[in-house]
Scaffold this motif. Structure first.
Motif, PDB file in Angstrom:
ATOM      1  N   ALA A 201       0.827  -1.205   0.000  1.00 44.17           N
ATOM      2  CA  ALA A 201       0.000   0.000   0.000  1.00 44.17           C
ATOM      3  C   ALA A 201       0.864   1.260   0.000  1.00 44.17           C
ATOM      4  N   SER A 202       1.938   1.256   0.831  1.00 45.36           N
ATOM      5  CA  SER A 202       2.820   2.426   0.859  1.00 45.36           C
ATOM      6  C   SER A 202       3.531   2.618  -0.476  1.00 45.36           C
ATOM      7  N   GLU A 203       3.947   1.512  -1.087  1.00 50.98           N
ATOM      8  CA  GLU A 203       4.585   1.632  -2.393  1.00 50.98           C
ATOM      9  C   GLU A 203       3.604   2.149  -3.449  1.00 50.98           C
ATOM     10  N   ALA A 204       2.344   1.692  -3.362  1.00 51.19           N
ATOM     11  CA  ALA A 204       1.340   2.194  -4.296  1.00 51.19           C
ATOM     12  C   ALA A 204       1.087   3.684  -4.088  1.00 51.19           C
ATOM     13  N   GLU A 205       0.998   4.104  -2.796  1.00 51.88           N
ATOM     14  CA  GLU A 205       0.792   5.527  -2.509  1.00 51.88           C
ATOM     15  C   GLU A 205       1.981   6.362  -2.972  1.00 51.88           C
ATOM     16  N   LYS A 206       3.176   5.803  -2.767  1.00 45.60           N
ATOM     17  CA  LYS A 206       4.373   6.510  -3.220  1.00 45.60           C
ATOM     18  C   LYS A 206       4.366   6.671  -4.732  1.00 45.60           C
ATOM     19  N   ALA A 207       4.027   5.602  -5.430  1.00 42.56           N
ATOM     20  CA  ALA A 207       3.969   5.682  -6.893  1.00 42.56           C
ATOM     21  C   ALA A 207       2.898   6.672  -7.353  1.00 42.56           C
ATOM     22  N   GLU A 208       1.754   6.672  -6.624  1.00 40.06           N
ATOM     23  CA  GLU A 208       0.694   7.611  -6.972  1.00 40.06           C
ATOM     24  C   GLU A 208       1.146   9.057  -6.782  1.00 40.06           C
ATOM     25  N   GLN A 209       1.821   9.336  -5.651  1.00 36.55           N
ATOM     26  CA  GLN A 209       2.311  10.688  -5.417  1.00 36.55           C
ATOM     27  C   GLN A 209       3.346  11.099  -6.449  1.00 36.55           C
ATOM     28  N   ILE A 210       4.216  10.138  -6.797  1.00 30.27           N
ATOM     29  CA  ILE A 210       5.225  10.459  -7.811  1.00 30.27           C
ATOM     30  C   ILE A 210       4.560  10.773  -9.150  1.00 30.27           C
ATOM     31  N   ASN A 211       3.585   9.957  -9.496  1.00 31.52           N
ATOM     32  CA  ASN A 211       2.877  10.192 -10.762  1.00 31.52           C
ATOM     33  C   ASN A 211       2.111  11.517 -10.734  1.00 31.52           C
ATOM     34  N   GLN A 212       1.480  11.805  -9.568  1.00 31.06           N
ATOM     35  CA  GLN A 212       0.738  13.058  -9.454  1.00 31.06           C
ATOM     36  C   GLN A 212       1.674  14.264  -9.537  1.00 31.06           C
ATOM     37  N   ALA A 213       2.825  14.156  -8.850  1.00 32.40           N
ATOM     38  CA  ALA A 213       3.789  15.255  -8.915  1.00 32.40           C
ATOM     39  C   ALA A 213       4.326  15.439 -10.328  1.00 32.40           C
ATOM     40  N   ALA A 214       4.591  14.289 -10.982  1.00 33.51           N
ATOM     41  CA  ALA A 214       5.062  14.397 -12.359  1.00 33.51           C
ATOM     42  C   ALA A 214       4.004  15.037 -13.254  1.00 33.51           C
ATOM     43  N   GLY A 215       2.725  14.669 -13.016  1.00 25.76           N
ATOM     44  CA  GLY A 215       1.647  15.281 -13.799  1.00 25.76           C
ATOM     45  C   GLY A 215       1.519  16.773 -13.540  1.00 25.76           C
ATOM     46  N   GLU A 216       1.588  17.158 -12.249  1.00 28.35           N
ATOM     47  CA  GLU A 216       1.506  18.578 -11.921  1.00 28.35           C
ATOM     48  C   GLU A 216       2.671  19.354 -12.518  1.00 28.35           C
ATOM     49  N   ALA A 217       3.864  18.753 -12.439  1.00 32.09           N
ATOM     50  CA  ALA A 217       5.027  19.435 -13.019  1.00 32.09           C
ATOM     51  C   ALA A 217       4.868  19.600 -14.523  1.00 32.09           C
ATOM     52  N   SER A 218       4.355  18.557 -15.157  1.00 27.57           N
ATOM     53  CA  SER A 218       4.123  18.662 -16.599  1.00 27.57           C
ATOM     54  C   SER A 218       3.083  19.731 -16.907  1.00 27.57           C
ATOM     55  N   ALA A 219       2.029  19.784 -16.052  1.00 26.16           N
ATOM     56  CA  ALA A 219       0.994  20.789 -16.270  1.00 26.16           C
ATOM     57  C   ALA A 219       1.545  22.203 -16.088  1.00 26.16           C
TER      58      ALA A 219
END
Length: 356
Positions: free
Chosen positions: A228-246
């Protein structure tokens, strides 16, 4: 006539020797044959011949010739493996438990001469030796080890018998314990001990099962939390990458828009287009007053849109005029001073607009 007399004399001497000894050899497999001059010895037998009362030779299987009267067959030894039942006897273990034990002894005569003249009755001697050795070896072991170390006990008895029976020409091949009888009370105690041991094993197995189950459940929870922590970490990384791209996309779009606006302002009637844009933004901003907060900051004449547009265009003109000499100075003094001068001019113009 002489041959018959010799045969009769030999038979009388043989019977006399048997009666004088008081015991006929029990180990003779085919009895004591008479001296008939020509003798045929069976296979796996050894006939011990005496001449005038002294040992002469051992007859081999097959055809043999003896001298009448002088030669006499004294012993007949079987070279086959002999099985002897050891009678039941009592023995005391190391922990003072009386046992009734019997066995079976397997032996073979290796030297007929030693077996004939080394001991009076080899089979009886070996049987007695096996019984005494058995009692001695059992006295070194506790009751629990007697049943577990049965094979080692048999091997110890065989070694002890072979050491003592070597001078008799006999070799003990095997010794097997047949039955071991324990007293009734001891037998009941052993049964209770076995039942207690089984209950102990059942309890231990049940506790081990419970422990393994708890460990498996804890391990499962641990793995679930890790995943679960690894999934949350991956989600945060993906979200941050998306926000940075935006943000990057927005910045690029804004830069492109500013570039297009700057290019448009340099064209004909660019100031009029800028004035129109400022007026539209003023109207849009004025319509949103007092929607998000009760605190409202109004200009002195909010209804005069013309003065507000003129004021904004004045600020824009002042900034445009200030940027020209700053651009010339930037060529001579460097980019760092231009940035500071531009910021200072912007601050002054903003202060002047606020005061007005």
């Amino acid at each position: 006539m002489l041959a018959r007399a010799a045969r009769g004399t030999g038979a009388l001497l043989l019977r006399g020797s048997v009666q004088a000894s008081g015991r006929a050899p029990r180990r003779a497999s085919s009895g004591l044959p008479r001296n008939t001059v020509v003798l045929f010895v069976p296979q796996q037998e050894a006939w011990v011949v005496e001449r005038m009362g002294r040992f002469h030779r051992i007859l081999e299987p097959g055809l043999n010739i003896l001298i009448p009267v002088l030669d006499r067959i004294r012993y007949v030894q079987s070279l086959k493996e002999i099985v002897i039942n050891v009678p039941e006897q009592s023995a005391v273990t190391l922990d003072n438990v009386t046992l009734q034990i019997d066995g079976v002894l397997y032996l073979r005569i290796m030297d007929p001469y030693k077996a004939s003249y080394g001991v009076e009755d080899p089979e009886y001697a070996v049987t007695q030796l096996a019984q005494t050795t058995m009692r001695s070896e059992l006295g070194k072991l506790a009751l629990d080890k007697v049943f577990r170390e049965r094979e080692s006990l048999n091997a110890s008895i065989v070694d002890a018998i072979n050491q003592a029976a070597d001078c008799w020409g006999i070799r003990c091949l095997r010794y097997e314990i047949k039955d071991i009888h324990v007293p009734p009370r001891v037998k009941e105690s052993m049964q209770m001990q076995v039942e207690a041991e089984r209950r102990k094993r059942a309890t231990v197995l049940e506790s081990e099962g419970t422990r393994e189950s708890a460990i498996n459940v804890a391990e499962g929870k641990k793995q679930a939390q890790i995943l679960a922590s690894e999934a949350e970490k991956a989600e945060q990384i993906n979200q941050a990458a998306g926000e940075a791209s935006a943000v990057l996309a927005k910045a690029k779009a804004k830069a492109e828009a500013i570039r297009i606006v700057a290019a448009a302002l340099t064209q004909h009637n660019g100031d009029a287009a800028a004035s129109l844009t400022v007026a539209e933004q003023y109207v849009s901003a004025f319509s949103k007053l007092a929607k998000d907060s009760n605190t409202v900051l109004l200009p002195s004449n909010p209804g005069d849109i013309t003065s507000m547009v003129a004021q904004a265009m004045g600020i824009y003109g002042a900034l445009t005029k200030a940027s020209v000499p700053q651009a010339q100075n930037s060529v001579s003094s460097g980019s760092s001073r231009d940035a500071k001068g531009t910021n200072a001019n912007l601050d002054e113009e903003i202060d002047r607009v606020k005061l007005s």
